[in-house]
Design a protein around this motif. Structure first.
Motif, mmCIF file in Angstrom:
data_model
loop_
_atom_site.group_PDB
_atom_site.id
_atom_site.type_symbol
_atom_site.label_atom_id
_atom_site.label_comp_id
_atom_site.label_asym_id
_atom_site.label_seq_id
_atom_site.Cartn_x
_atom_site.Cartn_y
_atom_site.Cartn_z
ATOM 1 N N ASP A 74 1.029 -1.191 0.118
ATOM 2 C CA ASP A 74 -0.084 -0.046 0.036
ATOM 3 C C ASP A 74 0.689 1.244 -0.121
ATOM 4 O OD1 ASP A 74 -2.161 -1.687 0.056
ATOM 5 O OD2 ASP A 74 -2.648 -1.304 2.058
ATOM 6 N N ALA A 75 1.964 1.410 0.635
ATOM 7 C CA ALA A 75 2.896 2.625 0.703
ATOM 8 C C ALA A 75 3.500 2.648 -0.689
ATOM 9 C CB ALA A 75 3.924 2.264 1.993
ATOM 10 N N LEU A 76 3.770 1.694 -1.280
ATOM 11 C CA LEU A 76 4.386 1.792 -2.588
ATOM 12 C C LEU A 76 3.307 2.409 -3.546
ATOM 13 C CD1 LEU A 76 6.198 -1.684 -3.271
ATOM 14 C CD2 LEU A 76 7.218 0.412 -2.608
ATOM 15 N N THR A 77 2.278 1.987 -3.301
ATOM 16 C CA THR A 77 1.050 2.528 -4.300
ATOM 17 C C THR A 77 0.684 3.962 -3.842
ATOM 18 O OG1 THR A 77 -0.214 0.328 -4.493
ATOM 19 C CG2 THR A 77 -1.478 2.309 -4.940
ATOM 20 N N ASP A 78 0.778 4.099 -2.699
ATOM 21 C CA ASP A 78 0.550 5.809 -2.064
ATOM 22 C C ASP A 78 1.632 6.556 -2.569
ATOM 23 O OD1 ASP A 78 -1.663 4.757 -1.057
ATOM 24 O OD2 ASP A 78 -0.860 4.832 1.148
ATOM 25 N N ALA A 79 2.904 5.800 -2.749
ATOM 26 C CA ALA A 79 4.180 6.855 -3.197
ATOM 27 C C ALA A 79 4.306 6.864 -4.688
ATOM 28 C CB ALA A 79 5.357 6.052 -2.766
ATOM 29 N N GLU A 89 6.091 -6.682 -7.334
ATOM 30 C CA GLU A 89 6.613 -6.697 -5.820
ATOM 31 C C GLU A 89 5.987 -7.862 -5.182
ATOM 32 O OE1 GLU A 89 9.354 -5.241 -4.622
ATOM 33 O OE2 GLU A 89 9.567 -3.660 -5.991
ATOM 34 N N HIS A 90 4.694 -7.835 -5.338
ATOM 35 C CA HIS A 90 3.699 -8.783 -4.860
ATOM 36 C C HIS A 90 3.956 -10.114 -5.316
ATOM 37 C CE1 HIS A 90 -0.084 -11.072 -4.980
ATOM 38 N NE2 HIS A 90 -0.569 -10.438 -4.096
ATOM 39 N N THR A 91 4.322 -10.544 -6.876
ATOM 40 C CA THR A 91 4.542 -11.782 -7.229
ATOM 41 C C THR A 91 5.942 -12.281 -6.688
ATOM 42 O OG1 THR A 91 3.510 -11.324 -9.202
ATOM 43 C CG2 THR A 91 5.017 -12.966 -9.437
ATOM 44 N N ASP A 92 6.884 -11.418 -6.299
ATOM 45 C CA ASP A 92 8.160 -11.676 -5.970
ATOM 46 C C ASP A 92 7.988 -12.296 -4.456
ATOM 47 O OD1 ASP A 92 9.626 -10.887 -8.423
ATOM 48 O OD2 ASP A 92 10.028 -8.941 -7.347
#
Length: 140
Positions: A74-79, A89-92
């Motif tokens: 979520d922080a990556l999305t918000d950034a 990232e999720h897949t990794d």
């Protein structure tokens, strides 16, 4: 031949009962290192995984919760990261934990452990459009 099979079976039982194969606490960093050592080299993936070390590096891999991983995604999305980037990232992370569960005897993943991304959906990605010049289309 029967004695050889019994011996082989006895050896297998010793391996199965070996204490190194029991549940063990790996840090997230150790789990990632084991995963990347067991998989073919992948520079972009390995680079992406390094950023997770800052958050989870020394934490016990089996204690990282869905909320923990979800908060980072979520922080990556918000950034402002693109949905495709967040999905990679999720897949990794899902692949690492899936591998750890599959190879439980090597990784020491606890019996019944569910990885922290189980049940979490990936983000919806917009359709990717690519423009190809007319002259290039004709050449194809």
């Amino acid at each position: 031949m029967a004695n050889a099979q019994k011996l082989a079976h006895a050896d297998l039982l010793r391996v199965i009962d070996a204490p190194v194969l029991r549940t063990r606490t790996l840090t997230f960093r150790e789990l990632v290192d084991a995963y990347t050592a067991a998989r073919p080299p992948n520079g972009p993936r390995d680079c992406r995984l390094r950023k997770w070390f800052a958050v989870f590096g020394e934490r016990a891999a089996w204690e990282i919760t869905p909320e923990d991983v979800g908060a980072v995604l979520d922080a990556l999305t918000d950034a402002g990261y693109a949905p495709a980037t967040v999905n990679r990232e999720h897949t990794d992370i899902a692949a690492i934990y899936g591998w750890a569960i599959k190879w439980r005897r090597r990784t020491g993943a606890p019996e019944g452990f569910t990885h922290p991304l189980a049940g979490r959906s990936k983000l919806k990605e917009p359709m990717r459009r690519v423009h190809v010049a007319d002259d290039k289309v004709r050449r194809l």
